[in-house]
Motif scaffolding. Structure first.
Motif, mmCIF file in Angstrom:
data_model
loop_
_atom_site.group_PDB
_atom_site.id
_atom_site.type_symbol
_atom_site.label_atom_id
_atom_site.label_comp_id
_atom_site.label_asym_id
_atom_site.label_seq_id
_atom_site.Cartn_x
_atom_site.Cartn_y
_atom_site.Cartn_z
ATOM 1 N N GLU A 167 0.732 -1.111 -0.114
ATOM 2 C CA GLU A 167 0.040 -0.244 -0.055
ATOM 3 C C GLU A 167 0.777 1.252 0.038
ATOM 4 N N GLU A 168 1.921 1.095 0.734
ATOM 5 C CA GLU A 168 2.947 2.276 0.804
ATOM 6 C C GLU A 168 3.465 2.559 -0.375
ATOM 7 N N THR A 169 4.037 1.510 -1.043
ATOM 8 C CA THR A 169 4.539 1.629 -2.467
ATOM 9 C C THR A 169 3.763 2.116 -3.569
ATOM 10 N N GLU A 170 2.418 1.655 -3.415
ATOM 11 C CA GLU A 170 1.562 2.227 -4.500
ATOM 12 C C GLU A 170 1.226 3.764 -4.077
ATOM 13 N N ASN A 171 1.150 3.980 -2.827
ATOM 14 C CA ASN A 171 0.875 5.490 -2.493
ATOM 15 C C ASN A 171 1.947 6.236 -3.024
ATOM 16 N N SER A 172 3.101 5.550 -2.757
ATOM 17 C CA SER A 172 4.331 6.281 -3.288
ATOM 18 C C SER A 172 4.444 6.690 -4.668
ATOM 19 N N ALA A 173 4.187 5.584 -5.490
ATOM 20 C CA ALA A 173 4.047 5.573 -7.010
ATOM 21 C C ALA A 173 3.197 6.676 -7.437
ATOM 22 N N MET A 174 2.059 6.741 -6.824
ATOM 23 C CA MET A 174 0.874 7.496 -7.130
ATOM 24 C C MET A 174 1.508 9.143 -6.915
ATOM 25 N N ALA A 175 2.004 9.126 -5.820
ATOM 26 C CA ALA A 175 2.522 10.576 -5.349
ATOM 27 C C ALA A 175 3.614 11.084 -6.443
ATOM 28 N N GLN A 176 4.452 10.180 -6.849
ATOM 29 C CA GLN A 176 5.469 10.450 -7.953
ATOM 30 C C GLN A 176 4.894 10.873 -9.234
ATOM 31 N N SER A 177 3.832 9.948 -9.493
ATOM 32 C CA SER A 177 3.115 10.273 -10.839
ATOM 33 C C SER A 177 2.379 11.784 -10.678
ATOM 34 N N ALA A 221 3.253 14.255 -8.999
ATOM 35 C CA ALA A 221 4.381 15.093 -9.006
ATOM 36 C C ALA A 221 4.942 15.415 -10.201
ATOM 37 N N THR A 222 5.202 14.382 -11.156
ATOM 38 C CA THR A 222 6.066 14.584 -12.405
ATOM 39 C C THR A 222 4.761 14.938 -13.558
ATOM 40 N N ALA A 223 3.765 15.013 -13.393
ATOM 41 C CA ALA A 223 2.510 15.060 -14.246
ATOM 42 C C ALA A 223 2.731 16.610 -15.024
ATOM 43 N N PRO A 224 2.784 17.716 -14.062
ATOM 44 C CA PRO A 224 2.800 19.200 -14.388
ATOM 45 C C PRO A 224 4.125 19.163 -15.477
ATOM 46 N N LEU A 225 5.348 18.471 -15.009
ATOM 47 C CA LEU A 225 6.454 18.902 -15.536
ATOM 48 C C LEU A 225 6.516 18.072 -17.168
ATOM 49 N N LEU A 226 5.612 16.860 -17.290
ATOM 50 C CA LEU A 226 5.791 16.462 -18.541
ATOM 51 C C LEU A 226 4.776 17.284 -19.411
ATOM 52 N N LEU A 227 3.783 17.908 -18.661
ATOM 53 C CA LEU A 227 2.757 18.617 -19.456
ATOM 54 C C LEU A 227 3.291 19.957 -20.100
ATOM 55 N N VAL A 228 4.292 20.545 -19.286
ATOM 56 C CA VAL A 228 5.177 21.533 -19.802
ATOM 57 C C VAL A 228 6.013 21.225 -20.963
ATOM 58 N N LEU A 229 6.701 20.186 -20.707
ATOM 59 C CA LEU A 229 7.622 19.775 -21.794
ATOM 60 C C LEU A 229 6.917 19.579 -22.909
ATOM 61 N N PHE A 230 5.525 18.968 -22.785
ATOM 62 C CA PHE A 230 4.892 18.371 -23.937
ATOM 63 C C PHE A 230 4.603 19.920 -24.678
ATOM 64 N N VAL A 231 4.103 20.809 -23.907
ATOM 65 C CA VAL A 231 3.339 22.135 -24.398
ATOM 66 C C VAL A 231 4.504 22.761 -24.965
ATOM 67 N N SER A 232 5.705 22.665 -24.735
ATOM 68 C CA SER A 232 6.994 23.382 -25.052
ATOM 69 C C SER A 232 7.354 22.815 -26.463
ATOM 70 N N TYR A 233 7.059 21.410 -26.462
ATOM 71 C CA TYR A 233 7.530 20.627 -27.793
ATOM 72 C C TYR A 233 6.608 21.177 -28.839
ATOM 73 N N LEU A 234 5.387 21.117 -28.537
ATOM 74 C CA LEU A 234 4.342 21.553 -29.579
ATOM 75 C C LEU A 234 4.750 22.746 -30.025
#
Length: 326
Positions: free
Chosen positions: A295-305, A307-320
């Protein structure tokens, strides 16, 4: 007497009998008080000890032993230890132990004692008559609010009593105001478990009584309080008697050994059950820790996901934007 009073008394008696039948009150419970019997004078517990066979008694539905009843009275110095043996109504062997001690109201009268046995109320035990060597006549009674539970016993040192002793007991009880018509004969003899060892039992009884009389410097009494006639054949403990007594001791030891083995088996089973419970608890705790870790591993993975989602979105917009500008 007024007929209305007589009718009321009759109705009360009828209602009492109906209530006794309806509520399962035992048959031995009777209306009336206990007889004021006189106990044997100068009663000697040492001489009374030994084995007694119940020849006649009163029916008691709470008494398991119904046939072949014999009781070993062991004098312990301040009380009797009793071991009763016999057969129940199905023919099954019964063995019961109890204790008999002085009556607090008359502590100096050892002919009036109290019997304490498991599962039944303490009951009086009054030796009305005995010669110690052939017969004993015993009375017991408890009364409460107009009712009584009355019992009496005719016992012998042998399975079949000498002629006249039963009548002697009944006459003694009758003289004390006891209705002896309730006496019932107890089956003793050839069909009883003790038959194969009877010679040894009687020999031991005789030897014990002789040793007590010798230590007290007394001659044995007979049923009429006269000197007992010398038997034509002296009772001796022969090899067969010793063998039978040894067998009796062996059987008692086997019973104790079986009980010890059963206790050991129960203890072993309890230890195994305790171990199984501990193992189950250990597995349960391990499973809980594992689930918690997942449960802790799943929660940690979800937390990391997350956290990284906005950065990926910024990179994707920059690429476009870069692609469009090119």
């Amino acid at each position: 007497m007024d007929w209305r009073l007589l009718l009321s008394i009759c109705l009360v008696v009828v209602q009492i009998h109906v209530a006794m039948a309806a509520f399962g009150i035992p048959d031995f419970l009777e209306m009336g008080g206990c007889a004021q019997v006189k106990t044997k004078r100068n009663f000697d517990p040492d001489r009374y000890a030994g084995i007694w066979f119940t020849v006649e008694t009163v029916e008691n539905e709470y008494e398991q032993c119904k046939a072949c009843i014999n009781t070993n009275y062991t004098w312990m110095g301040d009380h009797f230890a009793l071991t009763a043996k016999g057969l129940d109504k199905t023919g099954k062997k019964i063995r019961k132990q109890s204790m008999m001690h002085a009556n607090e109201e008359e502590p100096d009268d050892w002919a009036h004692m109290i019997v304490d046995a498991e599962g039944v109320p303490a009951a009086p035990y009054k030796v009305v008559a005995t010669d110690y060597v052939t017969y004993s006549c015993v009375y017991s009674c408890m009364s409460f609010v107009g009712f009584r539970a009355e019992f009496f016993w005719f016992m012998s040192r042998t399975p079949s009593a000498e002629p006249g002793l039963s009548e002697l007991c009944k006459n003694t009880l009758s003289a004390n105001g006891v209705d002896t018509s309730k006496f019932e004969i107890i089956d003793q003899g050839k069909t009883c478990p003790y038959v194969s060892k009877l010679d040894s039992i009687l020999s031991w009884n005789q030897k014990y009584m002789q040793s007590v009389d010798k230590s007290l410097n007394k001659e044995p009494e007979d049923a009429h309080s006269t000197k007992q006639e010398t038997t034509t054949k002296e009772v001796t403990v022969d090899a067969k008697a010793v063998e039978d007594l040894t067998q009796m001791v062996k059987e008692e030891k086997e019973i104790l050994t079986e009980m010890e083995e059963k206790i050991e088996e129960d203890v072993k089973e309890l230890k195994e059950l305790e171990k199984e419970i501990k193992d189950t608890e250990r597995r349960h705790r391990h499973h809980e820790r594992k689930e918690h870790h997942l449960e802790e591993t799943e929660n940690s993975a979800m937390a990391q996901s997350a956290a990284t989602a906005p950065l990926l979105l910024v990179l994707f917009v920059s690429y476009l934007s870069h692609s469009l500008l090119s």
